[in-house]
Scaffold this active site. Structure first.
Site, short mmCIF file in Angstrom:
data_model
loop_
_atom_site.label_atom_id
_atom_site.label_comp_id
_atom_site.label_asym_id
_atom_site.label_seq_id
_atom_site.Cartn_x
_atom_site.Cartn_y
_atom_site.Cartn_z
N HIS A 51 3.30 6.49 8.78
CA HIS A 51 3.40 6.25 7.32
C HIS A 51 4.57 7.07 6.78
CE1 HIS A 51 1.38 5.75 3.19
NE2 HIS A 51 2.52 6.41 2.97
N HIS A 89 8.13 6.93 3.93
CA HIS A 89 8.98 6.27 2.94
C HIS A 89 10.43 6.65 3.24
CE1 HIS A 89 5.49 5.29 0.34
NE2 HIS A 89 5.01 6.38 0.89
N LEU A 90 11.25 5.67 3.57
CA LEU A 90 12.67 5.95 3.84
C LEU A 90 13.55 5.57 2.66
CD1 LEU A 90 12.90 4.59 7.52
CD2 LEU A 90 12.73 6.98 6.79
N ARG A 91 12.97 4.81 1.69
CA ARG A 91 13.75 4.27 0.56
C ARG A 91 14.82 3.31 1.10
NH1 ARG A 91 9.44 5.97 -2.00
NH2 ARG A 91 9.53 8.10 -2.79
N ASN A 97 7.37 0.01 -0.48
CA ASN A 97 7.41 0.13 -1.96
C ASN A 97 8.83 0.42 -2.46
OD1 ASN A 97 7.21 2.75 -0.85
ND2 ASN A 97 6.22 3.58 -2.67
N LYS A 140 0.58 -3.50 3.56
CA LYS A 140 0.20 -2.37 2.71
C LYS A 140 -0.37 -2.85 1.40
CE LYS A 140 -0.11 1.85 1.34
NZ LYS A 140 0.60 3.09 1.47
N HIS A 154 -3.59 2.30 0.21
CA HIS A 154 -3.51 3.45 -0.69
C HIS A 154 -4.88 3.47 -1.37
CE1 HIS A 154 -1.46 6.45 -3.27
NE2 HIS A 154 -2.55 6.21 -3.94
N HIS A 176 -3.20 8.63 4.20
CA HIS A 176 -3.13 9.95 3.57
C HIS A 176 -4.45 10.37 2.91
CE1 HIS A 176 -2.18 7.27 0.24
NE2 HIS A 176 -0.94 7.11 0.58
N LEU A 200 0.68 11.87 -4.42
CA LEU A 200 -0.54 11.09 -4.62
C LEU A 200 -1.02 10.55 -3.28
CD1 LEU A 200 0.42 9.25 -7.91
CD2 LEU A 200 -1.32 11.05 -7.63
N ASP A 257 3.66 10.53 5.24
CA ASP A 257 3.85 10.13 3.84
C ASP A 257 5.06 10.85 3.24
OD1 ASP A 257 3.38 8.71 1.50
OD2 ASP A 257 1.91 10.14 0.73
N HIS A 281 12.15 12.01 -3.32
CA HIS A 281 12.58 11.83 -4.71
C HIS A 281 13.62 12.91 -4.94
CE1 HIS A 281 9.28 9.12 -5.96
NE2 HIS A 281 8.53 9.83 -5.13
N ALA A 287 5.83 11.62 -8.00
CA ALA A 287 4.87 12.00 -6.96
C ALA A 287 5.46 11.76 -5.59
CB ALA A 287 3.60 11.17 -7.12
C1 NCD Z 1 4.77 7.83 -2.48
C2 NCD Z 1 6.20 7.45 -2.90
O1 NCD Z 1 6.89 8.28 -3.51
O2 NCD Z 1 6.64 6.34 -2.56
N1 NCD Z 1 4.37 8.97 -3.26
C3 NCD Z 1 3.38 9.83 -2.95
O3 NCD Z 1 3.07 10.69 -3.78
N2 NCD Z 1 2.74 9.79 -1.81
C4 NCD Z 1 3.87 6.66 -2.66
C5 NCD Z 1 2.52 6.83 -2.00
O4 NCD Z 1 2.42 6.80 -0.77
O5 NCD Z 1 1.54 7.02 -2.72
ZN ZN Z 2 3.05 6.83 1.05
#
Ligand code: NCD
Ligand code: ZN
Length: 359
Positions: free
Chosen positions: A20, A22-24, A48, A113, A150, A188, A233, A261, A265, A277
């Protein structure tokens, strides 16, 4: 935390996977992809984006952008060859059984997801009525495509600290009852309630755990001033929950496995009156997990959690390469350069971790 496994000072484990992350997208990938590829072979890439990854074609195109940034990076030739981004589709009210069939047959979409609409970063296009998803879940069950959740309810009146617990009984239990052979990962997890719930289910239901939920609790977030880099989150909970998460993660039970996770940001978006978050951990995830496991004298249980149980759940082979962790301190960088001259602050920025990756 007091390290107790004095005997083990160096540990070679099968190369981990991140189930899990996030690479953007676009320019962010220049920072996030090399960090992920340095430690992980497979990485399940969250969908996302803005706009979200909703179809297999979009997932394929996203994977190409990730691989392009991998090739352009200064990651070693071996790590470039080993890194394998596995893709996910973002479920919406419009996702069809046909979308699921195409995804399952693609060989690159590993899961779907589900974000309840409004639950977290970029979840506005998420599902508004899970009861309306019956056709999608049926197709996923038929094609053996796992559902990644989630797991938080989103009603305004539900307290942020109770949202995961409420999801278990009000949503997850219903999905499991209606689709008993659907593979599900509760992502998570943050509470003892979620850990107990996962333990009470069959082997088709598993959970990922982040480094921050193993190492920290809400006091770290809120005592002595608000610490925005601990805000993610689902939000950090009480210490008693953190302890149970550490217990199950280090228990050797294959239902619990690594999912960082890691959620980048830019620093100015985190240190903000309305901060985003997400904790960024990809670059230091293995030293973080090693530190967490060692804090309860269970470093010997690390490899199952980081490198075996996830692959087992997804029906994939375990990796053939290895990585060595060493009980030698490292300082976490204060920040990394991020796109458009911004910065990215990792979890525990500037602090020392007792474990590091042996070069
Ligand atoms: C994640 C995100 O920034 O994409 N943020 C987070 O707080 N975990 C989204 C997610 O997995 O809830
Ligand atoms: Zn996530």
């Amino acid at each position: 935390m007091t390290p107790t496994t004095d005997a083990i000072t160096e540990l070679t484990i099968i190369q981990p996977d991140d189930w899990h992350i996030h690479l953007r997208d676009d320019k962010a990938l220049a920072t996030t992809v090399p960090h992920a590829a340095a430690s992980f072979n497979r990485a399940i890439c969250m969908p996302n984006l803005v706009p979200p990854v909703k179809t297999t074609d979009e997932a394929l195109a996203y994977r190409q952008r990730i691989l392009h940034h991998l090739q352009a990076s200064d990651v070693s030739t071996e790590r470039k060859a080993a890194f394998d981004p596995r893709m996910t589709l973002y479920m919406t009210n419009e996702t069809s059984a046909h979308d699921i069939e195409v995804a399952a047959k693609s060989g690159i979409v590993q899961a779907v997801k589900l974000y309840p609409a409004g639950a977290t970063t970029n979840s506005a296009d998420g599902v508004t009525d899970i009861n309306a998803c019956v056709g999608i879940f049926e197709a996923m069950e038929r094609y053996n495509l796992p559902l990644l959740l989630h797991g938080e309810v989103t009603h305004d009146h539900v307290d942020i600290f109770d949202r995961e617990k409420r999801f278990l009984e009000e949503v997850l239990a219903q999905i499991i009852a209606k689709f008993p052979s659907l593979k599900i990962v509760m992502e998570h997890i943050t509470t003892s309630d979620a850990a107990d719930f996962i333990l009470s289910q069959g082997n088709q239901v598993a959970a990922t755990i982040t480094p921050q939920h193993l190492m920290f609790n809400r006091n770290h977030l809120l005592l002595g001033g608000i610490k925005p880099h601990f805000y993610c989150l689902p939000i950090l909970k009480r210490e008693k929950h953190q302890k149970v998460l550490l217990d199950v993660a280090t228990s050797g039970n294959p239902k619990f496995f690594l999912g960082t996770d890691s959620a980048p940001h830019a620093t100015d978006q985190k240190e903000n009156a309305c901060g985003c978050a997400g904790c960024y951990s990809a670059s230091i995830a293995l030293p973080l997990y090693a530190t967490a496991f060692d804090s309860v004298g269970k470093i010997d249980k690390l490899e199952g959690f980081t490198s075996r149980f996830g692959a087992q759940f997804y029906g994939l082979p375990v990796n053939e390469t290895t990585v060595t962790l060493i009980n030698q301190p490292m300082q976490v960088p204060a920040d990394y350069p991020y796109f458009d001259n911004s910065k990215l602050t990792p979890l525990m920025a500037g602090e020392y971790l007792p474990w590091s990756i042996k070069s």
